[in-house]
Design a protein around this motif. Structure first.
Motif, PDB file in Angstrom:
ATOM      1  N   ASP A 145       0.868  -1.170   0.000  1.00  0.00           N
ATOM      2  CA  ASP A 145       0.000   0.000   0.000  1.00  0.00           C
ATOM      3  C   ASP A 145       0.910   1.227   0.000  1.00  0.00           C
ATOM      4  N   LEU A 146       0.926   1.934  -1.093  1.00  0.00           N
ATOM      5  CA  LEU A 146       1.819   3.083  -1.257  1.00  0.00           C
ATOM      6  C   LEU A 146       1.104   4.418  -1.034  1.00  0.00           C
ATOM      7  N   PHE A 147      -0.143   4.360  -0.603  1.00  0.00           N
ATOM      8  CA  PHE A 147      -0.952   5.571  -0.501  1.00  0.00           C
ATOM      9  C   PHE A 147      -0.283   6.650   0.358  1.00  0.00           C
ATOM     10  N   ASN A 148       0.085   6.322   1.583  1.00  0.00           N
ATOM     11  CA  ASN A 148       0.660   7.345   2.458  1.00  0.00           C
ATOM     12  C   ASN A 148       2.013   7.847   1.967  1.00  0.00           C
ATOM     13  N   ARG A 149       2.779   6.988   1.351  1.00  0.00           N
ATOM     14  CA  ARG A 149       4.058   7.448   0.785  1.00  0.00           C
ATOM     15  C   ARG A 149       3.815   8.433  -0.354  1.00  0.00           C
ATOM     16  N   LYS A 150       2.795   8.154  -1.149  1.00  0.00           N
ATOM     17  CA  LYS A 150       2.463   9.063  -2.252  1.00  0.00           C
ATOM     18  C   LYS A 150       1.899  10.381  -1.724  1.00  0.00           C
ATOM     19  N   VAL A 151       1.133  10.324  -0.646  1.00  0.00           N
ATOM     20  CA  VAL A 151       0.627  11.559  -0.025  1.00  0.00           C
ATOM     21  C   VAL A 151       1.801  12.400   0.456  1.00  0.00           C
ATOM     22  N   LEU A 152       2.732  11.781   1.153  1.00  0.00           N
ATOM     23  CA  LEU A 152       3.902  12.515   1.636  1.00  0.00           C
ATOM     24  C   LEU A 152       4.720  13.065   0.470  1.00  0.00           C
ATOM     25  N   ALA A 153       4.872  12.279  -0.574  1.00  0.00           N
ATOM     26  CA  ALA A 153       5.604  12.750  -1.757  1.00  0.00           C
ATOM     27  C   ALA A 153       4.923  13.984  -2.357  1.00  0.00           C
ATOM     28  N   LEU A 154       3.597  13.970  -2.426  1.00  0.00           N
ATOM     29  CA  LEU A 154       2.869  15.118  -2.951  1.00  0.00           C
ATOM     30  C   LEU A 154       3.078  16.338  -2.060  1.00  0.00           C
ATOM     31  N   LEU A 155       3.025  16.149  -0.747  1.00  0.00           N
ATOM     32  CA  LEU A 155       3.260  17.265   0.174  1.00  0.00           C
ATOM     33  C   LEU A 155       4.662  17.847  -0.013  1.00  0.00           C
ATOM     34  N   VAL A 156       5.646  16.981  -0.165  1.00  0.00           N
ATOM     35  CA  VAL A 156       7.025  17.439  -0.381  1.00  0.00           C
ATOM     36  C   VAL A 156       7.128  18.201  -1.700  1.00  0.00           C
ATOM     37  N   GLU A 157       6.541  17.646  -2.753  1.00  0.00           N
ATOM     38  CA  GLU A 157       6.589  18.313  -4.061  1.00  0.00           C
ATOM     39  C   GLU A 157       5.888  19.667  -4.007  1.00  0.00           C
ATOM     40  N   LEU A 158       4.783  19.747  -3.274  1.00  0.00           N
ATOM     41  CA  LEU A 158       4.079  21.013  -3.133  1.00  0.00           C
ATOM     42  C   LEU A 158       4.967  22.039  -2.422  1.00  0.00           C
ATOM     43  N   GLY A 159       5.678  21.602  -1.406  1.00  0.00           N
ATOM     44  CA  GLY A 159       6.614  22.481  -0.709  1.00  0.00           C
ATOM     45  C   GLY A 159       7.749  22.938  -1.611  1.00  0.00           C
ATOM     46  N   GLU A 160       8.249  22.038  -2.428  1.00  0.00           N
ATOM     47  CA  GLU A 160       9.309  22.407  -3.376  1.00  0.00           C
ATOM     48  C   GLU A 160       8.796  23.439  -4.371  1.00  0.00           C
ATOM     49  N   LEU A 161       7.558  23.252  -4.834  1.00  0.00           N
ATOM     50  CA  LEU A 161       6.961  24.213  -5.758  1.00  0.00           C
ATOM     51  C   LEU A 161       6.802  25.573  -5.083  1.00  0.00           C
ATOM     52  N   ALA A 162       6.296  25.583  -3.854  1.00  0.00           N
ATOM     53  CA  ALA A 162       6.136  26.841  -3.121  1.00  0.00           C
ATOM     54  C   ALA A 162       7.484  27.531  -2.962  1.00  0.00           C
ATOM     55  N   ASN A 163       8.507  26.762  -2.675  1.00  0.00           N
ATOM     56  CA  ASN A 163       9.846  27.329  -2.508  1.00  0.00           C
ATOM     57  C   ASN A 163      10.335  27.990  -3.793  1.00  0.00           C
ATOM     58  N   GLU A 164      10.061  27.374  -4.928  1.00  0.00           N
ATOM     59  CA  GLU A 164      10.495  27.946  -6.213  1.00  0.00           C
ATOM     60  C   GLU A 164       9.711  29.203  -6.565  1.00  0.00           C
ATOM     61  N   THR A 165       8.435  29.271  -6.156  1.00  0.00           N
ATOM     62  CA  THR A 165       7.647  30.475  -6.457  1.00  0.00           C
ATOM     63  C   THR A 165       8.008  31.616  -5.517  1.00  0.00           C
ATOM     64  N   ARG A 166       8.466  31.261  -4.328  1.00  0.00           N
ATOM     65  CA  ARG A 166       8.845  32.245  -3.300  1.00  0.00           C
ATOM     66  C   ARG A 166       7.662  33.121  -2.887  1.00  0.00           C
ATOM     67  N   SER A 167       6.449  32.660  -3.150  1.00  0.00           N
ATOM     68  CA  SER A 167       5.258  33.475  -2.911  1.00  0.00           C
ATOM     69  C   SER A 167       5.069  33.840  -1.445  1.00  0.00           C
ATOM     70  N   PHE A 168       5.601  33.042  -0.554  1.00  0.00           N
ATOM     71  CA  PHE A 168       5.415  33.272   0.879  1.00  0.00           C
ATOM     72  C   PHE A 168       6.597  34.002   1.512  1.00  0.00           C
ATOM     73  N   LYS A 169       7.659  34.232   0.755  1.00  0.00           N
ATOM     74  CA  LYS A 169       8.892  34.783   1.324  1.00  0.00           C
ATOM     75  C   LYS A 169       8.853  36.311   1.356  1.00  0.00           C
ATOM     76  N   PHE A 170       8.029  36.825   2.260  1.00  0.00           N
ATOM     77  CA  PHE A 170       7.839  38.265   2.376  1.00  0.00           C
ATOM     78  C   PHE A 170       9.107  38.988   2.814  1.00  0.00           C
ATOM     79  N   TRP A 171      10.063  38.260   3.342  1.00  0.00           N
ATOM     80  CA  TRP A 171      11.287  38.855   3.867  1.00  0.00           C
ATOM     81  C   TRP A 171      12.384  38.988   2.805  1.00  0.00           C
TER      82      TRP A 171
END
Length: 163
Positions: free
Chosen positions: A27-53
Motif C-alpha cells: 500500500d503506497l498511498f501514504n508514501r504518495k501523499v507525503l511525496a505530494l506534500l514534499v513536491e508542493l513544498g518544493e513548488l512553493a519554494n520555487e515560487t517564493r510566494s510566501f517569502k515576504f522577507w
C-alpha cells in the motif's frame, strides 16, 4: 488537457516502478501523499510566494513548471492508487480568487482531507485546487500537458539509470 492519456501514462509508469522495486503488493498511498506534500513544498519554494522577507524573484517559469508537473504525477498516482479513473472526474477549470499563498494552503488542507477520506469528492476538489494553483502561476493546460509528457519520459530514464 487529455486526462485519459495522462491517467494511462501514469498507470504505466506506476506499474513499471512497482515492478522494478517489487512493490506490487504494498500500500503506497501514504508514501504518495507525503511525496505530494514534499513536491508542493518544493513548488512553493520555487515560487517564493510566501517569502515576504526576501526581494529575490521566483525561479524561472520552466523551473516552476517542472516542479508543478511533479505534483500532477503524484495526484494522478494517488487517484490510480484509490481505483479512480478519468471517467469519474468532472473537473471544472476555473480561476482561483485566492492569492498564490492562500492557494498553496488550500492544497495542504485538501491533501489532508483526501488522505483522511480517500473519497472521489475530495480527490476531485484536490485535483481542481491544483489546477487552479497552476493557473495562478501562469501555467496553461497545454503547458501542463506538454511538461507532464516530458517529465514522464525523464522519470522512465531515471528508472533505467537506477535513480
Amino acid at each position: 488537457m487529455n486526462l485519459e492519456k495522462l491517467f494511462q501514462m501514469q498507470k504505466a509508469l506506476d506499474a513499471h516502478i512497482e515492478e522494478k522495486h517489487q512493490l506490487q503488493n504494498e500500500d503506497l498511498f501514504n508514501r504518495k501523499v507525503l511525496a505530494l506534500l514534499v513536491e508542493l513544498g518544493e513548488l512553493a519554494n520555487e515560487t517564493r510566494s510566501f517569502k515576504f522577507w526576501s526581494v529575490k524573484p521566483s525561479s524561472p517559469k520552466d523551473v516552476i513548471l517542472e516542479e508543478y508537473v511533479d505534483g500532477v504525477h503524484f495526484i494522478l498516482s494517488l487517484g490510480i492508487e484509490c481505483g479512480f479513473n478519468q471517467q469519474e472526474l468532472d473537473l471544472s477549470m476555473k480561476p482561483s480568487l485566492l492569492t498564490v499563498t492562500d492557494q498553496f494552503l488550500k492544497m495542504y488542507v485538501g491533501i489532508s482531507m483526501f488522505q483522511t477520506n480517500r473519497s472521489i469528492h475530495d480527490y476531485i476538489r484536490l485535483f481542481e485546487a491544483y489546477l487552479e494553483l497552476g493557473f495562478l502561476l501562469g501555467i496553461t493546460s497545454e503547458e501542463m500537458e506538454k511538461a507532464y509528457f516530458h517529465k514522464n519520459e525523464v522519470n522512465y530514464q531515471r528508472q533505467q539509470n537506477n535513480y
